[in-house]
Design an enzyme around this catalytic site. Structure first.
Site, mmCIF file in Angstrom:
data_model
loop_
_atom_site.group_PDB
_atom_site.id
_atom_site.type_symbol
_atom_site.label_atom_id
_atom_site.label_comp_id
_atom_site.label_asym_id
_atom_site.label_seq_id
_atom_site.Cartn_x
_atom_site.Cartn_y
_atom_site.Cartn_z
ATOM 1 N N SER A 101 68.033 -23.615 18.743
ATOM 2 C CA SER A 101 66.878 -22.732 18.536
ATOM 3 C C SER A 101 66.283 -22.914 17.154
ATOM 4 C CB SER A 101 67.301 -21.258 18.616
ATOM 5 O OG SER A 101 67.813 -20.969 19.860
ATOM 6 N N ASN A 146 71.823 -15.386 11.250
ATOM 7 C CA ASN A 146 71.980 -13.944 10.966
ATOM 8 C C ASN A 146 73.461 -13.646 10.896
ATOM 9 O OD1 ASN A 146 71.502 -14.478 14.088
ATOM 10 N ND2 ASN A 146 72.981 -12.806 13.889
ATOM 11 N N TYR A 173 73.320 -18.422 30.324
ATOM 12 C CA TYR A 173 72.731 -17.096 30.580
ATOM 13 C C TYR A 173 71.425 -17.165 31.359
ATOM 14 C CZ TYR A 173 69.866 -18.056 26.411
ATOM 15 O OH TYR A 173 69.031 -18.624 25.492
ATOM 16 N N GLU A 174 70.846 -18.348 31.473
ATOM 17 C CA GLU A 174 69.616 -18.471 32.252
ATOM 18 C C GLU A 174 69.911 -18.431 33.755
ATOM 19 O OE1 GLU A 174 66.613 -21.316 30.493
ATOM 20 O OE2 GLU A 174 68.384 -21.794 29.305
ATOM 21 N N HIS A 183 65.534 -12.335 18.511
ATOM 22 C CA HIS A 183 65.384 -13.789 18.672
ATOM 23 C C HIS A 183 64.388 -14.326 17.649
ATOM 24 C CE1 HIS A 183 65.646 -17.630 20.590
ATOM 25 N NE2 HIS A 183 64.391 -17.636 21.000
ATOM 26 N N HIS A 240 61.915 -22.850 23.281
ATOM 27 C CA HIS A 240 62.785 -23.990 23.562
ATOM 28 C C HIS A 240 61.966 -25.002 24.358
ATOM 29 C CE1 HIS A 240 66.961 -22.014 23.036
ATOM 30 N NE2 HIS A 240 66.064 -21.194 22.543
ATOM 31 N N MET A 278 75.717 -18.746 22.003
ATOM 32 C CA MET A 278 75.586 -18.718 23.468
ATOM 33 C C MET A 278 75.465 -20.117 24.061
ATOM 34 S SD MET A 278 72.764 -15.680 23.577
ATOM 35 C CE MET A 278 72.848 -14.277 22.456
ATOM 36 N N SER A 279 75.947 -21.121 23.345
ATOM 37 C CA SER A 279 75.812 -22.502 23.846
ATOM 38 C C SER A 279 76.949 -23.335 23.286
ATOM 39 C CB SER A 279 74.471 -23.088 23.391
ATOM 40 O OG SER A 279 74.457 -23.225 21.979
ATOM 41 N N HIS A 284 70.887 -22.999 29.025
ATOM 42 C CA HIS A 284 71.966 -22.066 28.703
ATOM 43 C C HIS A 284 72.543 -21.451 29.973
ATOM 44 C CE1 HIS A 284 69.388 -22.206 25.113
ATOM 45 N NE2 HIS A 284 70.496 -22.023 24.436
ATOM 46 N N ALA A 286 71.773 -22.366 16.630
ATOM 47 C CA ALA A 286 71.666 -21.198 15.766
ATOM 48 C C ALA A 286 72.787 -20.261 16.201
ATOM 49 C CB ALA A 286 70.314 -20.526 15.948
#
Ligand code: HPA
Length: 274
Positions: free
Chosen positions: A31, A236, A86-87, A248, A62, A212-213, A84, A114
C-alpha cells in the site's frame, strides 16, 4: 497433477507471450508504495484483469498489474498491487501471482507492505526488515493436495527470510544512512484494524509489526525455495499505542512520505542481489 497446478499452468500459458523479460527478482509493492514501478525502465505491463482466472484486487489505491522491466541491469517483474485474503479470495488465489512469478523465472522474492508497529521502539515512517513471521492466524496456502511440481509436502520454514539477503539490506541501509528496524511480521486476516488488546496479543506473541498480507506469500514462495526478503513500512503504531484512530488514508499518507527513501533502498538492494 493437482488441480491448483493445472490452473496455474493454464494461467501461465495464457500470458507466456506477454512476459517480456525473464525476471531475476520478483518485487511485490505494498500500500502506498506502488509508484516505485513507474520509475523503473519499463518494458511492458500486464493488467491483472487481462489474465483469465486471475484474482483482481478491489482495494482503492491498489493498482493491479504486473510491470516487467529493469532496475539498472537487473530484470524484474513487479506486482503493482496485490490481492488480499480479506477481499474474499481463497489462499490459493492470493498466492497464485507469487507462483506465477516463480514460473516466469524469478528466483528472488522481495516483499514489501505497509504495517502497523506493535513494538514500542518503532515510529510511524520507520522501515522494518522482516526477519521472521507468524502466519498462523490465516490458513496456510499449502493446505490441500501438495503441488509436487512446486515443492515438498512439509517444507522447512527455519529461514523463510534469506539471511544473505537480510545482510545485504542491512548494509545498503547503513550506507544510505537509513534506520532499518528488524523484526517479526504477524499476519491477521483484516480488513478491520486490530483492537488494542489484539495489538497487545501480537506483541506478547513476539511480533514487532502486524499486517494483512505478506506472510502467506512468503510461505508459498518458501515452499518453492525462492530466496525471500521483505521490508515493512511502519505506517502507524498499532491501535491503543497512540491516541489516534487508524485509517487507510493515514497508511497511504505515511507510505507516500517515506517513498523516496524506500525507493533508494530497494533500488540499490536489487542492483546488488546475487
Ligand atoms: N494493522 C494491520 N495492518 C496494517 C496496519 C495496522 O495497524 N497498518 C497498515 N497495515
Amino acid at each position: 497433477m493437482a488441480a491448483a497446478y493445472e490452473r496455474l499452468k493454464k494461467c501461465y500459458d495464457s500470458i507466456q507471450d506477454k512476459v517480456s523479460v525473464r525476471p531475476k527478482v520478483a518485487l511485490v509493492l505494498g500500500s502506498g508504495l506502488g509508484d516505485y514501478a513507474d520509475g523503473i525502465r519499463i518494458v511492458s505491463t500486464l493488467d491483472y484483469h487481462e489474465i483469465s482466472g486471475f484474482p483482481v484486487s478491489t482495494v482503492s489505491g491498489h493498482k493491479g498489474r504486473f510491470v516487467f522491466g529493469y532496475v539498472e541491469e537487473v530484470p524484474v517483474v513487479i506486482m503493482q498491487g496485490r490481492v488480499h485474503y480479506y477481499e474474499g479470495y481463497s489462499m490459493e488465489d492470493v498466492v497464485l501471482p507469487i507462483r506465477l512469478m516463480k514460473m516466469m523465472g524469478a528466483k528472488i522474492l522481495f516483499l514489501t507492505n505497509a504495517a502497523g508497529g506493535v513494538n514500542y521502539n518503532f515510529h510511524a515512517g520507520d522501515f522494518m526488515m522482516i526477519t521472521d513471521q507468524i502466519s498462523d492466524f490465516v490458513p496456510s496456502p499449502l493446505i490441500g493436495p501438495n503441488i509436487e511440481e512446486l515443492g515438498e509436502r512439509f517444507p522447512d520454514m527455519s529461514h523463510i527470510y534469506d539471511p544473505d539477503l537480510c545482510q545485504l539490506l542491512r548494509e545498503v541501509a547503513h550506507e544510505q544512512g537509513i534506520l532499518l528496524q528488524e523484526g517479526t511480521y504477524l499476519q491477521l486476516t483484516g480488513p478491520n484494524f486490530e483492537s488494542p488488546r489484539e495489538v497487545r496479543m501480537c506483541r506478547i506473541l513476539g511480533a514487532d509489526a502486524v499486517g494483512m498480507s505478506t506472510a502467506c506469500e512468503a510461505v508459498a514462495a518458501n515452499h518453492m525455495k525462492m530466496k525471500i526478503c521483505g521490508i515493512s513500512c511502519i505506517s502507524n503504531l498499532g491501535s491503543g499505542m497512540t491516541e489516534q484512530p487508524l485509517s487507510h488514508s493515514e497508511v497511504k499518507e505515511t507510505a507516500d512520505q517515506v517513498a523516496p527513501r524506500f525507493k533508494k533502498l530497494i533500488t540499490e538492494a536489487i542492483i546488488r542481489m546475487p
